[in-house]
Design a protein around this motif. Structure first.
Motif, PDB file in Angstrom:
ATOM      1  N   GLY A   1       0.826  -1.207   0.000  1.00 34.10           N
ATOM      2  CA  GLY A   1       0.000   0.000   0.000  1.00 34.10           C
ATOM      3  C   GLY A   1       0.856   1.250   0.000  1.00 34.10           C
ATOM      4  N   ALA A   2       1.901   1.261   0.816  1.00 31.22           N
ATOM      5  CA  ALA A   2       2.815   2.410   0.863  1.00 31.22           C
ATOM      6  C   ALA A   2       3.534   2.585  -0.465  1.00 31.22           C
ATOM      7  CB  ALA A   2       3.816   2.232   1.999  1.00 31.22           C
ATOM      8  N   GLU A   3       3.993   1.485  -1.034  1.00 28.60           N
ATOM      9  CA  GLU A   3       4.687   1.573  -2.318  1.00 28.60           C
ATOM     10  C   GLU A   3       3.737   2.019  -3.429  1.00 28.60           C
ATOM     11  OE1 GLU A   3       8.138  -1.435  -2.884  1.00 28.60           O
ATOM     12  OE2 GLU A   3       6.530  -2.456  -1.765  1.00 28.60           O
ATOM     13  N   ALA A   4       2.506   1.531  -3.408  1.00 31.21           N
ATOM     14  CA  ALA A   4       1.533   1.920  -4.431  1.00 31.21           C
ATOM     15  C   ALA A   4       1.282   3.418  -4.389  1.00 31.21           C
ATOM     16  CB  ALA A   4       0.232   1.144  -4.244  1.00 31.21           C
ATOM     17  N   ILE A   5       1.195   3.975  -3.192  1.00 30.26           N
ATOM     18  CA  ILE A   5       1.002   5.422  -3.059  1.00 30.26           C
ATOM     19  C   ILE A   5       2.191   6.163  -3.647  1.00 30.26           C
ATOM     20  CG2 ILE A   5       0.898   7.314  -1.395  1.00 30.26           C
ATOM     21  CD1 ILE A   5      -0.793   5.401   0.348  1.00 30.26           C
ATOM     22  N   GLU A   6       3.383   5.742  -3.286  1.00 25.59           N
ATOM     23  CA  GLU A   6       4.587   6.394  -3.811  1.00 25.59           C
ATOM     24  C   GLU A   6       4.630   6.315  -5.335  1.00 25.59           C
ATOM     25  OE1 GLU A   6       7.132   8.058  -2.241  1.00 25.59           O
ATOM     26  OE2 GLU A   6       6.086   7.837  -0.343  1.00 25.59           O
ATOM     27  N   TRP A   7       4.384   5.127  -5.874  1.00 29.54           N
ATOM     28  CA  TRP A   7       4.540   4.910  -7.301  1.00 29.54           C
ATOM     29  C   TRP A   7       3.431   5.535  -8.124  1.00 29.54           C
ATOM     30  CZ3 TRP A   7       6.140  -0.935  -7.268  1.00 29.54           C
ATOM     31  CH2 TRP A   7       7.352  -1.044  -6.597  1.00 29.54           C
ATOM     32  N   ARG A   8       2.224   5.552  -7.588  1.00 25.89           N
ATOM     33  CA  ARG A   8       1.107   6.091  -8.364  1.00 25.89           C
ATOM     34  C   ARG A   8       0.958   7.598  -8.207  1.00 25.89           C
ATOM     35  NH1 ARG A   8      -3.658   1.544  -8.192  1.00 25.89           N
ATOM     36  NH2 ARG A   8      -2.417  -0.082  -9.152  1.00 25.89           N
ATOM     37  N   LEU A   9       1.247   8.119  -7.027  1.00 20.75           N
ATOM     38  CA  LEU A   9       1.110   9.561  -6.818  1.00 20.75           C
ATOM     39  C   LEU A   9       2.373  10.314  -7.204  1.00 20.75           C
ATOM     40  CD1 LEU A   9      -0.821   9.771  -3.435  1.00 20.75           C
ATOM     41  CD2 LEU A   9      -1.710  10.021  -5.752  1.00 20.75           C
ATOM     42  N   MET A  10       3.518   9.652  -7.041  1.00 20.66           N
ATOM     43  CA  MET A  10       4.797  10.307  -7.339  1.00 20.66           C
ATOM     44  C   MET A  10       5.598   9.397  -8.259  1.00 20.66           C
ATOM     45  SD  MET A  10       5.430  11.736  -3.509  1.00 20.66           S
ATOM     46  CE  MET A  10       4.686  10.316  -2.728  1.00 20.66           C
ATOM     47  N   PRO A  11       5.218   9.331  -9.545  1.00 26.06           N
ATOM     48  CA  PRO A  11       5.807   8.362 -10.460  1.00 26.06           C
ATOM     49  C   PRO A  11       7.333   8.437 -10.577  1.00 26.06           C
ATOM     50  CG  PRO A  11       4.076   9.614 -11.543  1.00 26.06           C
ATOM     51  CD  PRO A  11       4.223  10.165 -10.170  1.00 26.06           C
ATOM     52  N   GLY A  12       7.928   9.565 -10.326  1.00 24.75           N
ATOM     53  CA  GLY A  12       9.374   9.666 -10.403  1.00 24.75           C
ATOM     54  C   GLY A  12      10.082   8.798  -9.380  1.00 24.75           C
ATOM     55  N   ALA A  13       9.361   8.388  -8.332  1.00 23.08           N
ATOM     56  CA  ALA A  13       9.949   7.557  -7.291  1.00 23.08           C
ATOM     57  C   ALA A  13       9.896   6.076  -7.648  1.00 23.08           C
ATOM     58  CB  ALA A  13       9.220   7.784  -5.968  1.00 23.08           C
ATOM     59  N   ALA A  14       9.216   5.756  -8.736  1.00 22.86           N
ATOM     60  CA  ALA A  14       9.037   4.351  -9.098  1.00 22.86           C
ATOM     61  C   ALA A  14      10.351   3.709  -9.504  1.00 22.86           C
ATOM     62  CB  ALA A  14       8.025   4.234 -10.242  1.00 22.86           C
ATOM     63  N   THR A  15      10.556   2.496  -9.009  1.00 19.25           N
ATOM     64  CA  THR A  15      11.718   1.728  -9.420  1.00 19.25           C
ATOM     65  C   THR A  15      11.301   0.425 -10.079  1.00 19.25           C
ATOM     66  OG1 THR A  15      11.859   0.712  -7.234  1.00 19.25           O
ATOM     67  CG2 THR A  15      13.208   2.664  -7.624  1.00 19.25           C
ATOM     68  N   ARG A  16      10.008   0.078  -9.941  1.00 20.08           N
ATOM     69  CA  ARG A  16       9.468  -1.123 -10.562  1.00 20.08           C
ATOM     70  C   ARG A  16       8.169  -0.749 -11.278  1.00 20.08           C
ATOM     71  NH1 ARG A  16       9.161  -4.977  -5.529  1.00 20.08           N
ATOM     72  NH2 ARG A  16       7.065  -5.021  -6.323  1.00 20.08           N
ATOM     73  N   ASP A  17       7.643  -1.681 -12.006  1.00 21.59           N
ATOM     74  CA  ASP A  17       6.408  -1.485 -12.750  1.00 21.59           C
ATOM     75  C   ASP A  17       5.231  -1.296 -11.804  1.00 21.59           C
ATOM     76  OD1 ASP A  17       4.375  -1.484 -14.599  1.00 21.59           O
ATOM     77  OD2 ASP A  17       4.500  -3.624 -15.022  1.00 21.59           O
ATOM     78  N   VAL A  18       4.475  -0.208 -11.992  1.00 26.89           N
ATOM     79  CA  VAL A  18       3.298   0.063 -11.167  1.00 26.89           C
ATOM     80  C   VAL A  18       2.293  -1.080 -11.306  1.00 26.89           C
ATOM     81  CG1 VAL A  18       1.308   1.591 -10.876  1.00 26.89           C
ATOM     82  CG2 VAL A  18       3.568   2.543 -11.255  1.00 26.89           C
ATOM     83  N   GLY A  19       2.280  -1.737 -12.428  1.00 30.67           N
ATOM     84  CA  GLY A  19       1.365  -2.851 -12.651  1.00 30.67           C
ATOM     85  C   GLY A  19       1.530  -3.973 -11.650  1.00 30.67           C
ATOM     86  N   ALA A  20       2.655  -4.004 -10.974  1.00 27.81           N
ATOM     87  CA  ALA A  20       2.876  -5.021  -9.950  1.00 27.81           C
ATOM     88  C   ALA A  20       1.891  -4.877  -8.811  1.00 27.81           C
ATOM     89  CB  ALA A  20       4.313  -4.916  -9.416  1.00 27.81           C
ATOM     90  N   PHE A  21       1.257  -3.710  -8.721  1.00 29.15           N
ATOM     91  CA  PHE A  21       0.311  -3.456  -7.645  1.00 29.15           C
ATOM     92  C   PHE A  21      -1.106  -3.316  -8.171  1.00 29.15           C
ATOM     93  CE2 PHE A  21       4.367  -2.211  -5.902  1.00 29.15           C
ATOM     94  CZ  PHE A  21       4.366  -2.973  -4.761  1.00 29.15           C
ATOM     95  N   ALA A  22      -1.416  -4.018  -9.241  1.00 30.14           N
ATOM     96  CA  ALA A  22      -2.785  -4.000  -9.746  1.00 30.14           C
ATOM     97  C   ALA A  22      -3.689  -4.584  -8.673  1.00 30.14           C
ATOM     98  CB  ALA A  22      -2.878  -4.829 -11.030  1.00 30.14           C
ATOM     99  N   CYS A  23      -4.812  -3.981  -8.519  1.00 30.52           N
ATOM    100  CA  CYS A  23      -5.748  -4.405  -7.484  1.00 30.52           C
ATOM    101  C   CYS A  23      -6.324  -5.769  -7.822  1.00 30.52           C
ATOM    102  CB  CYS A  23      -6.876  -3.391  -7.342  1.00 30.52           C
ATOM    103  SG  CYS A  23      -6.275  -1.763  -6.908  1.00 30.52           S
ATOM    104  N   ALA A  24      -6.444  -6.606  -6.826  1.00 30.34           N
ATOM    105  CA  ALA A  24      -6.961  -7.955  -7.037  1.00 30.34           C
ATOM    106  C   ALA A  24      -8.387  -7.944  -7.582  1.00 30.34           C
ATOM    107  CB  ALA A  24      -6.912  -8.731  -5.727  1.00 30.34           C
TER     108      ALA A  24
END
Length: 79
Positions: free
Chosen positions: A54-77
């Protein structure tokens, strides 16, 4: 976009947050302004994620520059 940018326009960001996290209640999202930890816990609970995810999803989706992996890894079930 930084967390400070998001906080300065929190109410303006609520629609975006709901689009990114569709299982979240917009009223609940408004309550978490400024508390990233509680927001992450709530996102995790509502989107079948661990608290760390959840914390990583917030970082990656709200602040994409912080992403180090594919946001798709956190697709909602439920999506």
């Amino acid at each position: 976009m930084t967390w400070s940018d998001i906080l300065q326009d929190w109410h303006g960001q609520l629609s975006r947050l709901h689009d990114l996290f569709p299982h979240a209640d917009p009223v609940a999202l408004a309550r978490f302004r400024g508390n990233k930890r509680l927001l992450a816990e709530y996102i995790a609970d509502t989107h079948d994620l661990t608290e760390a995810e959840g914390a990583e999803a917030i970082e990656w989706r709200l602040m994409p520059g912080a992403a180090t992996r594919d946001v798709g890894a956190f697709a909602c079930a439920a999506e």
